[in-house]
Motif scaffolding. Structure first.
Motif, PDB file in Angstrom:
ATOM      1  N   HIS A 120       0.830  -1.225   0.000  1.00 58.00           N
ATOM      2  CA  HIS A 120       0.000   0.000   0.000  1.00 58.00           C
ATOM      3  C   HIS A 120       0.857   1.265   0.000  1.00 58.00           C
ATOM      4  CE1 HIS A 120      -3.366  -2.680   0.785  1.00 58.00           C
ATOM      5  NE2 HIS A 120      -2.681  -3.190   1.790  1.00 58.00           N
ATOM      6  N   ILE A 121       1.899   1.243  -0.779  1.00 53.95           N
ATOM      7  CA  ILE A 121       2.775   2.417  -0.882  1.00 53.95           C
ATOM      8  C   ILE A 121       2.380   3.196  -2.146  1.00 53.95           C
ATOM      9  CG2 ILE A 121       5.174   3.210  -1.200  1.00 53.95           C
ATOM     10  CD1 ILE A 121       6.013   0.393   0.002  1.00 53.95           C
ATOM     11  N   PRO A 122       1.941   4.457  -1.996  1.00 50.75           N
ATOM     12  CA  PRO A 122       1.667   5.230  -3.213  1.00 50.75           C
ATOM     13  C   PRO A 122       2.972   5.418  -3.994  1.00 50.75           C
ATOM     14  CG  PRO A 122       1.025   6.439  -1.216  1.00 50.75           C
ATOM     15  CD  PRO A 122       1.797   5.246  -0.766  1.00 50.75           C
ATOM     16  N   PHE A 123       2.888   5.442  -5.309  1.00 49.24           N
ATOM     17  CA  PHE A 123       4.126   5.608  -6.081  1.00 49.24           C
ATOM     18  C   PHE A 123       3.887   6.415  -7.349  1.00 49.24           C
ATOM     19  CE2 PHE A 123       3.220   2.716  -9.591  1.00 49.24           C
ATOM     20  CZ  PHE A 123       2.291   1.834  -9.056  1.00 49.24           C
ATOM     21  N   THR A 124       4.971   6.976  -7.867  1.00 51.16           N
ATOM     22  CA  THR A 124       4.923   7.634  -9.169  1.00 51.16           C
ATOM     23  C   THR A 124       5.992   7.016 -10.053  1.00 51.16           C
ATOM     24  OG1 THR A 124       4.161   9.701  -8.206  1.00 51.16           O
ATOM     25  CG2 THR A 124       5.158   9.837 -10.389  1.00 51.16           C
ATOM     26  N   ALA A 125       5.557   6.534 -11.221  1.00 54.76           N
ATOM     27  CA  ALA A 125       6.499   6.024 -12.216  1.00 54.76           C
ATOM     28  C   ALA A 125       6.918   7.226 -13.059  1.00 54.76           C
ATOM     29  CB  ALA A 125       5.838   4.943 -13.058  1.00 54.76           C
ATOM     30  N   VAL A 126       8.094   7.732 -12.793  1.00 57.69           N
ATOM     31  CA  VAL A 126       8.560   8.988 -13.399  1.00 57.69           C
ATOM     32  C   VAL A 126       9.037   8.718 -14.832  1.00 57.69           C
ATOM     33  CG1 VAL A 126      10.177  10.906 -13.133  1.00 57.69           C
ATOM     34  CG2 VAL A 126       9.324   9.707 -11.096  1.00 57.69           C
ATOM     35  N   PRO A 127       8.490   9.434 -15.827  1.00 56.68           N
ATOM     36  CA  PRO A 127       8.888   9.145 -17.215  1.00 56.68           C
ATOM     37  C   PRO A 127      10.396   9.317 -17.457  1.00 56.68           C
ATOM     38  CG  PRO A 127       6.961  10.580 -17.165  1.00 56.68           C
ATOM     39  CD  PRO A 127       7.472  10.496 -15.755  1.00 56.68           C
ATOM     40  N   THR A 128      10.988   8.340 -18.108  1.00 56.84           N
ATOM     41  CA  THR A 128      12.373   8.478 -18.574  1.00 56.84           C
ATOM     42  C   THR A 128      12.323   9.328 -19.851  1.00 56.84           C
ATOM     43  OG1 THR A 128      12.016   6.356 -19.657  1.00 56.84           O
ATOM     44  CG2 THR A 128      13.295   6.324 -17.635  1.00 56.84           C
ATOM     45  N   ASP A 129      13.462   9.825 -20.314  1.00 54.02           N
ATOM     46  CA  ASP A 129      13.426  10.680 -21.504  1.00 54.02           C
ATOM     47  C   ASP A 129      13.233   9.840 -22.762  1.00 54.02           C
ATOM     48  OD1 ASP A 129      15.879   9.690 -22.322  1.00 54.02           O
ATOM     49  OD2 ASP A 129      17.005  11.491 -21.800  1.00 54.02           O
ATOM     50  N   GLN A 130      13.296  10.483 -23.933  1.00 54.05           N
ATOM     51  CA  GLN A 130      12.980   9.759 -25.179  1.00 54.05           C
ATOM     52  C   GLN A 130      13.973   8.635 -25.465  1.00 54.05           C
ATOM     53  OE1 GLN A 130      13.124  13.186 -27.702  1.00 54.05           O
ATOM     54  NE2 GLN A 130      15.258  12.811 -28.279  1.00 54.05           N
ATOM     55  N   ASP A 131      15.165   8.719 -24.870  1.00 52.98           N
ATOM     56  CA  ASP A 131      16.157   7.643 -25.035  1.00 52.98           C
ATOM     57  C   ASP A 131      16.137   6.675 -23.853  1.00 52.98           C
ATOM     58  OD1 ASP A 131      17.080   8.866 -27.407  1.00 52.98           O
ATOM     59  OD2 ASP A 131      18.285  10.271 -26.220  1.00 52.98           O
ATOM     60  N   PHE A 132      15.077   6.714 -23.071  1.00 52.48           N
ATOM     61  CA  PHE A 132      14.909   5.863 -21.874  1.00 52.48           C
ATOM     62  C   PHE A 132      15.883   6.206 -20.757  1.00 52.48           C
ATOM     63  CE2 PHE A 132      13.564   2.409 -25.071  1.00 52.48           C
ATOM     64  CZ  PHE A 132      12.223   2.720 -24.945  1.00 52.48           C
ATOM     65  N   ARG A 133      16.471   7.384 -20.782  1.00 54.39           N
ATOM     66  CA  ARG A 133      17.409   7.747 -19.701  1.00 54.39           C
ATOM     67  C   ARG A 133      16.655   8.320 -18.515  1.00 54.39           C
ATOM     68  NH1 ARG A 133      22.663   7.470 -22.202  1.00 54.39           N
ATOM     69  NH2 ARG A 133      23.601   7.105 -20.164  1.00 54.39           N
ATOM     70  N   ILE A 134      17.124   7.990 -17.326  1.00 54.94           N
ATOM     71  CA  ILE A 134      16.551   8.547 -16.099  1.00 54.94           C
ATOM     72  C   ILE A 134      17.096   9.971 -15.955  1.00 54.94           C
ATOM     73  CG2 ILE A 134      16.369   8.256 -13.588  1.00 54.94           C
ATOM     74  CD1 ILE A 134      17.157   5.285 -14.006  1.00 54.94           C
ATOM     75  N   ARG A 135      16.225  10.923 -15.600  1.00 56.38           N
ATOM     76  CA  ARG A 135      16.698  12.309 -15.399  1.00 56.38           C
ATOM     77  C   ARG A 135      16.807  12.559 -13.900  1.00 56.38           C
ATOM     78  NH1 ARG A 135      12.518  14.227 -19.790  1.00 56.38           N
ATOM     79  NH2 ARG A 135      11.163  13.525 -18.116  1.00 56.38           N
ATOM     80  N   ALA A 136      18.017  12.804 -13.431  1.00 56.88           N
ATOM     81  CA  ALA A 136      18.238  12.967 -11.986  1.00 56.88           C
ATOM     82  C   ALA A 136      17.365  14.090 -11.420  1.00 56.88           C
ATOM     83  CB  ALA A 136      19.715  13.246 -11.706  1.00 56.88           C
ATOM     84  N   GLU A 137      17.199  15.154 -12.186  1.00 55.55           N
ATOM     85  CA  GLU A 137      16.463  16.324 -11.664  1.00 55.55           C
ATOM     86  C   GLU A 137      15.014  15.988 -11.303  1.00 55.55           C
ATOM     87  OE1 GLU A 137      18.061  16.104 -14.539  1.00 55.55           O
ATOM     88  OE2 GLU A 137      16.950  17.018 -16.201  1.00 55.55           O
ATOM     89  N   ASP A 138      14.439  14.955 -11.928  1.00 53.84           N
ATOM     90  CA  ASP A 138      13.057  14.575 -11.618  1.00 53.84           C
ATOM     91  C   ASP A 138      12.915  13.998 -10.199  1.00 53.84           C
ATOM     92  OD1 ASP A 138      12.407  15.315 -14.158  1.00 53.84           O
ATOM     93  OD2 ASP A 138      12.348  13.266 -14.964  1.00 53.84           O
ATOM     94  N   TYR A 139      14.059  13.660  -9.602  1.00 62.05           N
ATOM     95  CA  TYR A 139      14.030  13.011  -8.284  1.00 62.05           C
ATOM     96  C   TYR A 139      14.498  13.959  -7.177  1.00 62.05           C
ATOM     97  CZ  TYR A 139      13.309   8.902 -11.137  1.00 62.05           C
ATOM     98  OH  TYR A 139      12.779   8.005 -12.024  1.00 62.05           O
TER      99      TYR A 139
END
Ligand code: PMP
Length: 353
Positions: A120-139
């Protein structure tokens, strides 16, 4: 309330198929194509049936000591469990159930949302960029976040981020636990382990299932500050004191100590991966750069489902998800050189049509 109403409904994680047919070229679950260290067999045959009268060592000292010795990290900062899946499940309970949203990438290990639902943990699946890279700033600066988790290299993309990227996320979330799932780091990623000295909020999770060739043994482990490790232990001892069994602890510890063999199979897999990448490129596949023991590839013309089915007819299994953004991609595990040749040969036929 009816009986039906009282029964919990949950959409479980779906693991890759485990066919029992030995003829199958199994490139669908990122197992190691080579056997474990010879030290494994030696230790396994030294086990005495009489030892099994007793419960196993609740703290798995022998295994924890082996891990401590090869990584140079004190035993108090190590936790072991039944595969990294169990370690991750305990960590979710220990760190993320106190309120707030858990953040992880949209394209990532598909077990994360399942544990979040389970606890029961709410979560957000944060979109990766168009090349599937994780953007540190989103976190960074997410006020209602309760923590962050991501694999590095990410799965199923295989993309690795440098240690400085992990540090940015750690430094930006000093009051939250950040878990870095390093299941695939031994195939070319940069580990976050040196950051343990500086960040109390870091937990690094590893597995013996990939680079250590023991998926069947079920050993995973975590490194973290004493505070974090003690919290995960408290969850474990509130659930089952005897998670790892004697037959895993002893041979697992012996195999882990064989660092020469480990280095050898990792470099062999990396070499095969590079050859596989060249072969796939020639056949018209596109894929992000992989630092893992798999390549996440799609064909420029042919749908993923079609290729997967045709490979399956030839007894070659690969993994694919019917999920937004990635349904044409296949995650193909790096096998032996012979298996890779067979794969490229079949893909050559399929893509020539
Ligand atoms: N993390 C990631 C990113 C994985 O891909 C896997 C393998 N499915 C795991 C953790 C779990 O591995 P295991 O439980 O075999 O240690």
């Amino acid at each position: 309330m009816t009986l039906q109403d009282r029964i919990r409904k949950i959409a479980p994680y779906v693991p890759g198929e485990q066919p029992q047919d030995r003829d199958i070229i199994k490139l669908n679950t990122n197992e190691c194509p080579y056997p474990p260290s010879p030290r494994f067999a030696e230790a396994y045959s030294s086990l005495s049936p009489a030892d099994f009268r007793r419960y196993p060592d609740t703290e798995a000292h022998e295994l924890v000591q082996a891990i401590s010795d090869i990584y140079g990290i004190p035993v108090e900062q190590i936790f072991v469990g039944v595969g990294s899946d169990e370690v991750l499940a305990f960590a979710f309970q220990a760190f993320f159930t106190g309120g707030g949203r858990l953040l992880f990438p949209d394209i990532t290990y598909s077990f994360y949302p399942v544990w979040a639902e389970l606890y029961h943990i709410p979560f957000t699946a944060v979109p990766t960029d168009q090349d599937f890279r994780i953007r540190a700033e989103d976190y960074l600066g997410v006020d209602d976040a309760c923590g962050v988790i991501f694999p590095n290299p990410n799965a199923p993309t295989g993309i690795a981020e440098p240690r400085s990227f992990v540090e940015r996320i750690l430094a930006g979330n000093p009051d939250k636990v950040v878990i870095v799932d390093e299941a695939y780091v031994d195939f070319g990623g940069e580990t976050a382990l040196p950051l343990l000295e500086k960040y109390e909020n870091l937990m690094v999770i590893r597995t013996c299932s990939k680079s250590r060739a023991m998926a069947g043994l079920r050993i995973g482990y975590a490194f973290g500050s004493r505070q974090l490790i003690d919290a995960v232990k408290a969850i474990k001892f509130s659930f089952n004191s005897y998670t790892l069994n004697h037959a895993s602890i002893i041979p697992g510890a012996a195999a882990i100590r064989d660092t020469v063999y480990f280095d050898e199979i990792c470099s062999r897999i990396i070499k095969t991966r590079e050859r596989m990448a060249q072969g796939l490129k020639k056949l018209g596949f596109v894929f992000p750069p992989s630092s893992a023991n798999f390549i996440f590839a799609k064909h420029e013309r042919i749908p993923g489902r079609e290729i997967q089915e045709k490979l399956r007819e030839k007894k070659i299994y690969v993994r694919r998800w019917d999920a937004p953004r990635i349904s044409d991609y296949m995650r193909i595990t790096v096998g032996t050189d012979e298996e890779t040749d067979r794969l490229l040969e079949e893909l050559g036929r399929i893509t020539a049509c």
